[in-house]
Design a protein around this motif. Structure first.
Motif, PDB file in Angstrom:
ATOM      1  N   LEU A 113      80.906  24.499 -61.944  1.00  0.00           N
ATOM      2  CA  LEU A 113      80.805  24.243 -63.388  1.00  0.00           C
ATOM      3  C   LEU A 113      79.806  25.057 -63.857  1.00  0.00           C
ATOM      4  O   LEU A 113      79.606  25.164 -65.259  1.00  0.00           O
ATOM      5  CB  LEU A 113      80.094  22.720 -63.488  1.00  0.00           C
ATOM      6  N   LYS A 114      78.905  25.919 -63.327  1.00  0.00           N
ATOM      7  CA  LYS A 114      78.049  26.613 -64.176  1.00  0.00           C
ATOM      8  C   LYS A 114      78.621  27.867 -64.746  1.00  0.00           C
ATOM      9  O   LYS A 114      78.352  28.428 -65.865  1.00  0.00           O
ATOM     10  CB  LYS A 114      77.060  27.480 -63.068  1.00  0.00           C
ATOM     11  N   PHE A 115      79.991  27.995 -64.703  1.00  0.00           N
ATOM     12  CA  PHE A 115      80.730  28.964 -65.388  1.00  0.00           C
ATOM     13  C   PHE A 115      81.233  28.496 -66.742  1.00  0.00           C
ATOM     14  O   PHE A 115      81.601  29.350 -67.423  1.00  0.00           O
ATOM     15  CB  PHE A 115      82.018  29.572 -64.489  1.00  0.00           C
ATOM     16  N   LEU A 116      81.220  27.125 -67.126  1.00  0.00           N
ATOM     17  CA  LEU A 116      81.799  26.422 -68.261  1.00  0.00           C
ATOM     18  C   LEU A 116      80.620  26.574 -69.547  1.00  0.00           C
ATOM     19  O   LEU A 116      79.201  26.602 -68.986  1.00  0.00           O
ATOM     20  CB  LEU A 116      82.086  25.160 -67.896  1.00  0.00           C
ATOM     21  N   SER A 117      80.871  26.554 -70.634  1.00  0.00           N
ATOM     22  CA  SER A 117      79.948  26.517 -71.746  1.00  0.00           C
ATOM     23  C   SER A 117      79.084  25.137 -71.506  1.00  0.00           C
ATOM     24  O   SER A 117      79.651  24.260 -71.247  1.00  0.00           O
ATOM     25  CB  SER A 117      80.647  26.828 -73.176  1.00  0.00           C
ATOM     26  N   PRO A 118      77.887  25.267 -72.046  1.00  0.00           N
ATOM     27  CA  PRO A 118      76.825  24.158 -72.172  1.00  0.00           C
ATOM     28  C   PRO A 118      77.596  23.162 -72.897  1.00  0.00           C
ATOM     29  O   PRO A 118      77.595  21.830 -72.558  1.00  0.00           O
ATOM     30  CB  PRO A 118      75.738  24.698 -72.733  1.00  0.00           C
TER      31      PRO A 118
ATOM     32  N   GLY B  26      82.062  21.272 -57.733  1.00  0.00           N
ATOM     33  CA  GLY B  26      80.566  21.701 -57.410  1.00  0.00           C
ATOM     34  C   GLY B  26      79.726  22.305 -58.533  1.00  0.00           C
ATOM     35  O   GLY B  26      80.547  22.868 -59.671  1.00  0.00           O
ATOM     36  N   ILE B  27      78.361  22.114 -58.756  1.00  0.00           N
ATOM     37  CA  ILE B  27      77.729  22.751 -59.779  1.00  0.00           C
ATOM     38  C   ILE B  27      77.806  24.421 -59.703  1.00  0.00           C
ATOM     39  O   ILE B  27      77.740  24.945 -60.741  1.00  0.00           O
ATOM     40  CB  ILE B  27      76.231  22.497 -59.521  1.00  0.00           C
TER      41      ILE B  27
ATOM     42  N   ARG C 104      91.428  28.780 -64.463  1.00  0.00           N
ATOM     43  CA  ARG C 104      91.953  27.924 -63.330  1.00  0.00           C
ATOM     44  C   ARG C 104      90.996  26.530 -63.392  1.00  0.00           C
ATOM     45  O   ARG C 104      91.686  25.731 -63.234  1.00  0.00           O
ATOM     46  CB  ARG C 104      92.082  28.646 -62.199  1.00  0.00           C
ATOM     47  N   LEU C 105      89.860  26.748 -63.330  1.00  0.00           N
ATOM     48  CA  LEU C 105      88.861  25.566 -63.320  1.00  0.00           C
ATOM     49  C   LEU C 105      89.088  24.747 -64.499  1.00  0.00           C
ATOM     50  O   LEU C 105      89.127  23.429 -64.343  1.00  0.00           O
ATOM     51  CB  LEU C 105      87.586  26.086 -63.009  1.00  0.00           C
TER      52      LEU C 105
END
Length: 167
Positions: free
Chosen positions: A63-68, A59-60, A11-12
């Motif tokens: 975003l931490k769940f997305l790939s680098p 928020g961070i 969803r994000l």
């Protein structure tokens, strides 16, 4: 109803993808309108509507769940949008110079947007389960007509070459 972490990430990604798409389309498709307003009225009041984005509110922790890799491409896209917005809201350049610079920004954004969409596609493909392969697809006959394909390719190449040389 409890949703899994994969569903939250999906969803994000969908929300950020839609935000980037809508933002890019406003910047590109409304270019003539916002530049005309800027040059005729010398006002900047319409730019917040053009550059409206929800990405700044993510928020961070999310975003931490997305790939680098996706994070880097996202940052490059939104950083370019930010530079364009800053330029338009602070410039004292004449309208023709602004027009030229905006064309440059949009070309740069187009490349970054296309790359971003490729990364989004890669992220969503990783989440999708592979489809079952039918037995018929696995037992394809070995009848491949290479000679016909080569002839068609040569004819097509000649047509394209003629079109290129005639212009």
């Amino acid at each position: 109803m409890k949703i899994s972490q994969e569903q939250v990430v999906s969803r994000l990604i969908t929300l950020i993808r839609l935000d980037a798409k809508n933002l890019f389309e406003r910047i590109k498709k409304r270019e003539i309108e916002y530049l005309t307003i800027f040059s005729l009225k010398r006002t900047r009041s319409h730019f917040p509507a053009v550059f409206r984005s929800r990405y700044n509110k993510v928020g961070i922790a999310d975003l931490k769940f997305l790939s680098p890799e996706l994070l880097v491409v996202l940052d490059e896209f939104y950083e370019t949008v930010d530079k364009m917005e800053w330029y338009l809201t602070s410039t004292e350049d004449m309208p023709q110079t602004v027009d030229d610079r905006v064309h440059f920004f949009i070309k740069d954004l187009q490349r970054k947007y296309d790359l971003l969409m490729l990364y989004f596609d890669g992220e969503t493909e990783d989440e999708m389960e592979p489809l079952p392969v039918e037995d018929e697809e696995m037992n394809m006959s070995g009848e491949f007509q290479l000679e016909e394909s080569e002839d068609n390719f040569e004819e097509l190449s000649d047509e394209v070459l003629n079109d290129l040389t005639s212009s």
